[in-house]
Design a protein around this motif. Structure first.
Motif, PDB file in Angstrom:
ATOM      1  N   MET A  79      45.112  19.660  33.276  1.00  0.00           N
ATOM      2  CA  MET A  79      44.558  20.958  33.665  1.00  0.00           C
ATOM      3  C   MET A  79      43.045  20.844  33.798  1.00  0.00           C
ATOM      4  N   SER A  80      42.513  21.517  34.782  1.00  0.00           N
ATOM      5  CA  SER A  80      41.080  21.497  35.034  1.00  0.00           C
ATOM      6  C   SER A  80      40.323  22.290  33.974  1.00  0.00           C
ATOM      7  N   GLU A  81      39.053  21.972  33.853  1.00  0.00           N
ATOM      8  CA  GLU A  81      38.178  22.711  32.943  1.00  0.00           C
ATOM      9  C   GLU A  81      37.952  24.111  33.502  1.00  0.00           C
ATOM     10  N   THR A  82      37.932  25.110  32.606  1.00  0.00           N
ATOM     11  CA  THR A  82      37.741  26.495  33.035  1.00  0.00           C
ATOM     12  C   THR A  82      36.466  27.075  32.450  1.00  0.00           C
ATOM     13  N   ILE A  83      36.066  28.208  33.034  1.00  0.00           N
ATOM     14  CA  ILE A  83      34.882  28.927  32.577  1.00  0.00           C
ATOM     15  C   ILE A  83      35.170  30.427  32.687  1.00  0.00           C
ATOM     16  N   MET A  84      34.629  31.200  31.758  1.00  0.00           N
ATOM     17  CA  MET A  84      34.744  32.656  31.807  1.00  0.00           C
ATOM     18  C   MET A  84      33.518  33.205  32.534  1.00  0.00           C
ATOM     19  N   LEU A  85      33.765  33.903  33.633  1.00  0.00           N
ATOM     20  CA  LEU A  85      32.710  34.578  34.373  1.00  0.00           C
ATOM     21  C   LEU A  85      33.050  36.064  34.404  1.00  0.00           C
ATOM     22  N   TYR A  86      32.163  36.875  34.984  1.00  0.00           N
ATOM     23  CA  TYR A  86      32.321  38.322  34.950  1.00  0.00           C
ATOM     24  C   TYR A  86      32.393  38.900  36.360  1.00  0.00           C
ATOM     25  N   HIS A  87      33.148  39.986  36.469  1.00  0.00           N
ATOM     26  CA  HIS A  87      33.305  40.688  37.740  1.00  0.00           C
ATOM     27  C   HIS A  87      33.226  42.189  37.459  1.00  0.00           C
ATOM     28  N   GLY A  88      32.314  42.872  38.131  1.00  0.00           N
ATOM     29  CA  GLY A  88      32.188  44.314  37.970  1.00  0.00           C
ATOM     30  C   GLY A  88      32.871  45.031  39.113  1.00  0.00           C
ATOM     31  N   THR A  89      33.617  46.085  38.802  1.00  0.00           N
ATOM     32  CA  THR A  89      34.315  46.835  39.833  1.00  0.00           C
ATOM     33  C   THR A  89      34.533  48.276  39.374  1.00  0.00           C
ATOM     34  N   SER A  90      35.074  49.083  40.256  1.00  0.00           N
ATOM     35  CA  SER A  90      35.363  50.471  39.894  1.00  0.00           C
ATOM     36  C   SER A  90      36.583  50.511  38.975  1.00  0.00           C
ATOM     37  N   LYS A  91      36.700  51.589  38.237  1.00  0.00           N
ATOM     38  CA  LYS A  91      37.826  51.760  37.316  1.00  0.00           C
ATOM     39  C   LYS A  91      39.156  51.708  38.063  1.00  0.00           C
ATOM     40  N   ARG A  92      39.216  52.344  39.210  1.00  0.00           N
ATOM     41  CA  ARG A  92      40.448  52.370  40.016  1.00  0.00           C
ATOM     42  C   ARG A  92      40.837  50.959  40.456  1.00  0.00           C
ATOM     43  N   ARG A  93      39.875  50.197  40.963  1.00  0.00           N
ATOM     44  CA  ARG A  93      40.172  48.829  41.406  1.00  0.00           C
ATOM     45  C   ARG A  93      40.542  47.940  40.224  1.00  0.00           C
ATOM     46  N   ALA A  94      39.907  48.175  39.092  1.00  0.00           N
ATOM     47  CA  ALA A  94      40.197  47.354  37.910  1.00  0.00           C
ATOM     48  C   ALA A  94      41.662  47.475  37.501  1.00  0.00           C
ATOM     49  N   LYS A  95      42.212  48.687  37.576  1.00  0.00           N
ATOM     50  CA  LYS A  95      43.629  48.880  37.229  1.00  0.00           C
ATOM     51  C   LYS A  95      44.512  48.002  38.112  1.00  0.00           C
ATOM     52  N   TYR A 124      33.825  37.431  43.929  1.00  0.00           N
ATOM     53  CA  TYR A 124      32.448  37.111  43.562  1.00  0.00           C
ATOM     54  C   TYR A 124      32.304  37.335  42.071  1.00  0.00           C
ATOM     55  N   LEU A 125      31.753  36.347  41.392  1.00  0.00           N
ATOM     56  CA  LEU A 125      31.667  36.361  39.935  1.00  0.00           C
ATOM     57  C   LEU A 125      30.248  36.045  39.502  1.00  0.00           C
ATOM     58  N   ILE A 184      33.936  46.150  33.612  1.00  0.00           N
ATOM     59  CA  ILE A 184      33.554  44.737  33.680  1.00  0.00           C
ATOM     60  C   ILE A 184      34.770  43.924  33.257  1.00  0.00           C
ATOM     61  N   LEU A 185      35.124  42.979  34.106  1.00  0.00           N
ATOM     62  CA  LEU A 185      36.262  42.115  33.826  1.00  0.00           C
ATOM     63  C   LEU A 185      35.773  40.717  33.482  1.00  0.00           C
ATOM     64  N   GLY A 186      36.380  40.112  32.486  1.00  0.00           N
ATOM     65  CA  GLY A 186      36.166  38.699  32.201  1.00  0.00           C
ATOM     66  C   GLY A 186      37.222  37.931  32.974  1.00  0.00           C
ATOM     67  N   VAL A 187      36.799  36.926  33.724  1.00  0.00           N
ATOM     68  CA  VAL A 187      37.705  36.200  34.606  1.00  0.00           C
ATOM     69  C   VAL A 187      37.610  34.707  34.293  1.00  0.00           C
ATOM     70  N   GLU A 188      38.727  34.130  33.885  1.00  0.00           N
ATOM     71  CA  GLU A 188      38.806  32.701  33.565  1.00  0.00           C
ATOM     72  C   GLU A 188      39.197  31.949  34.834  1.00  0.00           C
ATOM     73  N   VAL A 189      38.308  31.065  35.312  1.00  0.00           N
ATOM     74  CA  VAL A 189      38.565  30.336  36.556  1.00  0.00           C
ATOM     75  C   VAL A 189      38.338  28.837  36.356  1.00  0.00           C
ATOM     76  N   GLU A 190      38.933  28.069  37.237  1.00  0.00           N
ATOM     77  CA  GLU A 190      38.753  26.623  37.208  1.00  0.00           C
ATOM     78  C   GLU A 190      37.398  26.263  37.822  1.00  0.00           C
ATOM     79  N   ILE A 191      36.604  25.521  37.071  1.00  0.00           N
ATOM     80  CA  ILE A 191      35.268  25.134  37.526  1.00  0.00           C
ATOM     81  C   ILE A 191      35.333  24.351  38.827  1.00  0.00           C
ATOM     82  N   SER A 192      36.322  23.501  38.970  1.00  0.00           N
ATOM     83  CA  SER A 192      36.406  22.638  40.160  1.00  0.00           C
ATOM     84  C   SER A 192      36.640  23.424  41.454  1.00  0.00           C
ATOM     85  N   HIS A 193      37.002  24.698  41.351  1.00  0.00           N
ATOM     86  CA  HIS A 193      37.257  25.507  42.541  1.00  0.00           C
ATOM     87  C   HIS A 193      36.128  26.476  42.868  1.00  0.00           C
ATOM     88  N   LEU A 194      35.062  26.473  42.087  1.00  0.00           N
ATOM     89  CA  LEU A 194      33.939  27.382  42.350  1.00  0.00           C
ATOM     90  C   LEU A 194      33.181  26.968  43.606  1.00  0.00           C
TER      91      LEU A 194
END
Length: 164
Positions: free
Chosen positions: A1-17, A28-29, A54-64
């Motif tokens: 498994m690739s190395e991951t990182i936690m980044l952040y994404h801000g959005t509206s409450k409706r979109r977050a649901k 975009y993070l 604000i959402l915390g998003v765990e993504v693979e570093i190799s795909h950034l």
């Protein structure tokens, strides 16, 4: 498994649901919760929503990827490290004063300068966490309500991106 990182994404409450249930088709993070808050407020206003998330998003570093949009539309939070104007930013990017990503995969430069990156792949809901609103939000709003002549929205955005 690739190395991951936690980044952040801000959005509206409706979109977050929706995102929390269905995931994201890329996005975009940022490395900064405060910048995610700024983007969340912007999205909230565009959607006519009552709040942002604000959402915390765990993504693979190799795909950034580099976030070239962050260079095209600079936010004072990072722009002001180099210049006080968008025109100055554009000129400094053109002549190399502001480090610019060498290609789409140069996400490190993008994050080091703009605190932003783009993730082109689908993101599963299991990799996304809703975070509590940034801790000083209510204090900032109270302090900014005293400011004149700015409208509340613009005062909040000005504070978020200029006073760190």
């Amino acid at each position: 498994m690739s190395e991951t990182i936690m980044l952040y994404h801000g959005t509206s409450k409706r979109r977050a649901k929706f995102i929390l249930n269905e995931g994201m088709e890329g996005g975009y993070l940022t490395t900064l919760p405060a910048l995610a808050e700024y983007f969340g407020i912007e999205r909230m206003d565009r959607d006519g929503d009552e709040d942002f998330v604000i959402l915390g998003v765990e993504v693979e570093i190799s795909h950034l990827f580099a976030d070239f949009f962050a260079y095209d539309v600079p936010i004072p939070l990072y722009r002001n490290k180099y210049t006080q104007s968008d025109q100055g930013w554009d000129e400094f990017c053109a002549v190399g004063v502001v480090p610019y990503p060498t290609d789409i995969k140069d996400w490190k430069t993008s994050i080091n300068i703009t605190y932003c990156a783009y993730y082109p792949n689908d993101i599963s809901p299991t990799a996304i966490t809703k975070l509590e609103p940034w801790s000083l939000r209510e204090i900032k709003i109270e302090a900014l309500e005293k400011e004149e002549p700015l409208k509340k929205k613009h005062a909040i955005n000005k504070h978020l991106i200029c006073h760190f």
